[in-house]
Write a protein that holds these residues in place. Structure first.
Motif, PDB file in Angstrom:
ATOM      1  N   ARG A 184       0.827  -1.214   0.000  1.00  0.00           N
ATOM      2  CA  ARG A 184       0.000   0.000   0.000  1.00  0.00           C
ATOM      3  C   ARG A 184       0.857   1.257   0.000  1.00  0.00           C
ATOM      4  N   LEU A 185       0.346   2.317  -0.651  1.00  0.00           N
ATOM      5  CA  LEU A 185       0.926   3.648  -0.525  1.00  0.00           C
ATOM      6  C   LEU A 185      -0.196   4.515   0.015  1.00  0.00           C
ATOM      7  N   ILE A 186      -0.005   5.015   1.221  1.00  0.00           N
ATOM      8  CA  ILE A 186      -1.108   5.671   1.922  1.00  0.00           C
ATOM      9  C   ILE A 186      -1.668   6.833   1.101  1.00  0.00           C
ATOM     10  N   GLY A 187      -2.955   6.809   0.889  1.00  0.00           N
ATOM     11  CA  GLY A 187      -3.632   7.854   0.123  1.00  0.00           C
ATOM     12  C   GLY A 187      -3.438   7.736  -1.376  1.00  0.00           C
ATOM     13  N   GLU A 188      -2.746   6.688  -1.818  1.00  0.00           N
ATOM     14  CA  GLU A 188      -2.402   6.590  -3.224  1.00  0.00           C
ATOM     15  C   GLU A 188      -2.760   5.226  -3.816  1.00  0.00           C
ATOM     16  N   ARG A 189      -2.363   4.163  -3.106  1.00  0.00           N
ATOM     17  CA  ARG A 189      -2.609   2.823  -3.624  1.00  0.00           C
ATOM     18  C   ARG A 189      -3.069   1.933  -2.479  1.00  0.00           C
ATOM     19  N   VAL A 190      -4.177   1.253  -2.675  1.00  0.00           N
ATOM     20  CA  VAL A 190      -4.690   0.375  -1.630  1.00  0.00           C
ATOM     21  C   VAL A 190      -3.818  -0.879  -1.543  1.00  0.00           C
ATOM     22  N   PRO A 191      -3.785  -1.514  -0.388  1.00  0.00           N
ATOM     23  CA  PRO A 191      -3.017  -2.756  -0.278  1.00  0.00           C
ATOM     24  C   PRO A 191      -3.529  -3.790  -1.266  1.00  0.00           C
ATOM     25  N   TYR A 192      -2.599  -4.585  -1.856  1.00  0.00           N
ATOM     26  CA  TYR A 192      -3.120  -5.619  -2.734  1.00  0.00           C
ATOM     27  C   TYR A 192      -3.754  -6.732  -1.924  1.00  0.00           C
ATOM     28  N   GLU A 193      -4.644  -7.435  -2.599  1.00  0.00           N
ATOM     29  CA  GLU A 193      -5.409  -8.491  -1.941  1.00  0.00           C
ATOM     30  C   GLU A 193      -4.492  -9.652  -1.609  1.00  0.00           C
ATOM     31  N   ILE A 194      -4.371  -9.959  -0.315  1.00  0.00           N
ATOM     32  CA  ILE A 194      -3.636 -11.164   0.059  1.00  0.00           C
ATOM     33  C   ILE A 194      -4.314 -11.821   1.249  1.00  0.00           C
ATOM     34  N   ASP A 195      -4.013 -13.094   1.428  1.00  0.00           N
ATOM     35  CA  ASP A 195      -4.489 -13.826   2.595  1.00  0.00           C
ATOM     36  C   ASP A 195      -3.429 -13.685   3.680  1.00  0.00           C
ATOM     37  N   ILE A 196      -3.648 -12.747   4.568  1.00  0.00           N
ATOM     38  CA  ILE A 196      -2.643 -12.411   5.574  1.00  0.00           C
ATOM     39  C   ILE A 196      -2.295 -13.615   6.443  1.00  0.00           C
ATOM     40  N   ALA A 197      -3.311 -14.389   6.810  1.00  0.00           N
ATOM     41  CA  ALA A 197      -3.057 -15.558   7.665  1.00  0.00           C
ATOM     42  C   ALA A 197      -2.090 -16.531   6.985  1.00  0.00           C
ATOM     43  N   LYS A 198      -2.253 -16.709   5.675  1.00  0.00           N
ATOM     44  CA  LYS A 198      -1.384 -17.646   4.958  1.00  0.00           C
ATOM     45  C   LYS A 198       0.045 -17.110   4.853  1.00  0.00           C
ATOM     46  N   ILE A 199       0.173 -15.813   4.626  1.00  0.00           N
ATOM     47  CA  ILE A 199       1.504 -15.200   4.550  1.00  0.00           C
ATOM     48  C   ILE A 199       2.221 -15.383   5.893  1.00  0.00           C
ATOM     49  N   ILE A 200       1.482 -15.125   6.963  1.00  0.00           N
ATOM     50  CA  ILE A 200       2.076 -15.245   8.298  1.00  0.00           C
ATOM     51  C   ILE A 200       2.500 -16.691   8.564  1.00  0.00           C
ATOM     52  N   ALA A 201       1.628 -17.623   8.215  1.00  0.00           N
ATOM     53  CA  ALA A 201       1.954 -19.033   8.440  1.00  0.00           C
ATOM     54  C   ALA A 201       3.207 -19.435   7.660  1.00  0.00           C
TER      55      ALA A 201
END
Ligand code: DGT
Ligand code: MG
Ligand code: MG
Ligand code: ZN
Length: 596
Positions: free
Chosen positions: A474-491
């Motif tokens: 994400r770029l604050i005010g410019e680009r939204v975070p891309y869609e990811i499965d946060i739980a899977k990334i963390i695992a």
DNA sequence: GCCGTTTTCGGCCCGACTGTTTTCAGTCG
């Protein structure tokens, strides 16, 4: 269906019920649940699909809301909510956003005058039709008209903490010019170091005349409008379109007033309830036991007198910190002074503006012991990304630098691009010659969640990658975070012993606090990196510290708070690999030798 | 609507400012 959708529904339900005159505690229950859901990292739809019993363990979700969540996840709607929504004109909810115009007045003008949107309210007020209502008069009409103008012109997003800091410092410097001030301190969400702030809150103590101070506050040249001005508090709106609240108390109430004005509101409500249970009373004036003050001047004493350890402002969000303060188990939060290095920065080899020695010297001046140089890789042509040949040149330069600077350690790194299929922009052979390669996405942001998650997980599984930089892009005010499965990334990060980054640049703050909170709970190592492109860039570290503290991180959690020795031994740990395990085994000897 | 080492019913934080009122309701922090 996202958590935020459900939170929005519960918040809107609360608004509708409140206009209808429902029990205020029932209304509050919806708002509490909405807030808890917004702070949840696990997706409710996943919980419902995989393990619905887990819903019962979520605070502020009882039987009724539990059923509504299930209904929403299974059918995509909540019948009772749809009925509620259809029972009132939607314009009434807009009217709630008008300052000093709340649910009771919305209901009043709707029932008595049929007013159901902001335009109609403005017309009625300007035609003098509001003053006939009970409790309303000429002044009320003028205030409504002014508030509607503000509603139309001043509605702005919350400001970033860094931007708010500038505005705050200017105001504080102005305020300090007047005599009679004892202490002056920022409070509210700014003191709690939230990523964004809705307004600025300033506390002043003085033993004498408060009126002069409050007038001075309201006479600040940057003030656009005075919203309220009394003997102990005032609110103004600045030309920067941000509200500023001032509270003035006597010096003997400084600690209690700081506690009150720092919040959060939910923390305050919970703390005051605990006081009440102990037959005490907590307010901005002090802690009272049968009308006798037992604490107030000192904030730590305020907490202690209620039986709690002092709680750092950053974690005063009623997320369990009060119970921990009671049994003396609060985390010892990371501080800027704990940071021993920066593990993501750029040099003139790619798109940085300073050389490696210049960057290292700047890091050294900050008291750091080490630095990782992580220039861009070849596919990022706009940033003059390095190909194998140029990276080898950089490695050679670092070797020379190391010989000349034995008291400071420079890690050989790269910020290697994660390509669309999850493979890396540079091959393993060259990565094996480095000791802190980090991976990041700089292209193809638009892919769906499943694909994007798989892409990052594949990079995490590469045996040479030590960290994923700005994991949501994400770029604050410019680009939204891309869609990811946060739980899977963390695992995946946990399983492969790969760190996740809090990118401290105020334009990124990525991971954000909730992602970080979840990563820390899972035991994932976390880096706080500035991604500096110049020596000044290192100063952004404090913004990342804000995020880490709000996520309850200690030095244990933060890789670049570790000593060089501990960091090196972590880098040497064997890593469980699946996809490339065999390859790694072949190269293992080489890694061990060439790592440092 | 939620919640419970004093409770499964009866509580749910506490106070300032405004404009209307003649003692307080509404809104906000
Ligand atoms: N006890 C109590 N304190 C409150 C209440 N509302 C606000 N406060 C306190 C805690 C808040 O942190 C502080 C400042 O209020 P704000 O509305 O400015 O909220 P805060 O700064 O937390 O968040 P913001 O970023 O401004 O939206 O005042 C309340 O209803 N009860
Ligand atoms: Mg605030
Ligand atoms: Mg405020
Ligand atoms: Zn970078």
């Amino acid at each position: 269906m996202t958590n935020n959708e459900i939170a929005k529904i519960f918040n809107e339900t609360a608004d509708i019920l409140e206009i209808k005159g429902e029990n205020i505690f029932r209304v509050r229950a919806y708002r509490n649940a909405a807030r808890v859901i917004d702070n949840l990292i696990e997706k409710l739809s996943d919980i419902v699909a995989q393990n619905p019993d887990e819903l019962n363990s979520i605070k502020s979700i009882g039987k009724a809301l539990h059923d509504k969540i299930i209904e929403f996840c299974q059918t995509g709607k909540i019948k009772e909510f749809d009925n509620l929504k259809n029972s009132l004109p939607s314009g009434l909810l807009d009217m709630l956003k008008i300052q000093s115009f709340g649910p009771k007045r919305v209901r009043l003008v709707y029932e008595k005058l049929g007013i159901d949107n902001v335009d109609k309210l403005e017309k009625a007020a300007s035609e003098g039709k509001i003053r006939v209502l009970p409790g309303m008069g000429e002044k009320s009409e003028l205030k409504i008209l002014k508030s509607i103008r503000d509603f139309r012109t001043l509605q702005t997003d919350r400001k970033s903490w860094a931007e708010a800091e500038q505005i705050l410092n200017d105001y504080l410097n102005y305020l300090k010019k007047i005599d009679g001030i004892d202490k002056i301190q920022p409070a509210g969400s700014f003191r709690r170091c939230r990523e964004t702030v809705g307004d600025l809150d300033i506390l002043i103590t003085c033993s004498g005349d408060t009126e002069k101070i409050i007038s001075h506050f309201a006479e600040y040249p940057e003030v656009l409008e005075i919203l309220a001005q009394g003997e102990t508090k005032s609110s103004v709106v600045l030309k920067d379109k941000i509200q500023v609240d001032l509270r003035v108390v006597k010096p003997e109430s400084f600690g209690a007033a700081m506690q009150y004005f720092t919040g959060s509101k939910e923390h305050n409500v919970a703390l005051r309830s605990h006081a009440k249970e102990k037959n005490m009373k907590l307010s901005e004036y002090g802690v009272f036991q049968k009308d006798k003050s037992i604490a107030g001047e000192n904030e730590e004493n305020v907490y202690n007198s209620l039986g709690f350890d002092w709680i750092p402002p950053e974690i005063r969000e009623n997320r369990g910190e009060i119970a921990m303060a009671k049994n003396h188990s609060l985390p010892k939060l990371i501080t800027l002074e704990n940071i021993k290095g920066d593990l993501h920065c750029h040099s003139t080899h790619s798109d940085g503006s300073a050389t490696i020695p210049e960057m290292a010297a700047a890091a050294k001046r900050l008291g750091y012991e080490y630095l990782a140089i992580t220039d861009h890789s070849k596919s990022l042509t706009v940033a003059h990304g390095l190909d194998e040949r140029r990276l080898l040149e950089e490695i050679t330069e670092i070797d020379v630098f190391r010989e000349q600077n034995p008291d400071f350690f420079v890690f050989k790194g790269i910020e290697v691009d994660i390509l669309a299929d999850g493979s890396l922009d540079l091959d393993d052979e060259i990565l094996s010659k480095l000791n802190f390669p980090i991976a990041a996405i700089h292209s193809r942001f638009g892919m769906g969640s499943a694909e994007m998650t798989e892409r990052i997980v594949r990079a995490i599984k590469n045996p040479f990658i030590r960290c994923v930089a700005h994991p949501t892009g994400r770029l604050i005010g410019e680009r939204v975070p891309y869609e990811i499965d946060i739980a899977k990334i963390i695992a995946a990060a946990k399983e492969n012993n790969v760190a996740l980054e809090i990118n401290a640049s105020p334009h990124r703050l990525d991971m954000n606090e909730n992602f970080t909170f979840q990563a820390r709970e899972a035991g994932v190592p976390i880096c706080i990196n500035t991604d500096s492109h110049s020596p000044d860039g290192f100063l952004a570290m404090r913004y990342g510290i804000n995020v880490a503290r709000r996520a309850w991180c200690t030095t244990e959690n933060i890789v670049n708070a570790w000593s060089l020795e501990k960091l090196k031994s972590w880098l040497k740990l064997p890593r469980e690999k699946t996809e490339v395990k065999e390859k790694q085994e072949n190269m293992e000897e080489q890694i061990q030798e060439e790592l440092f």
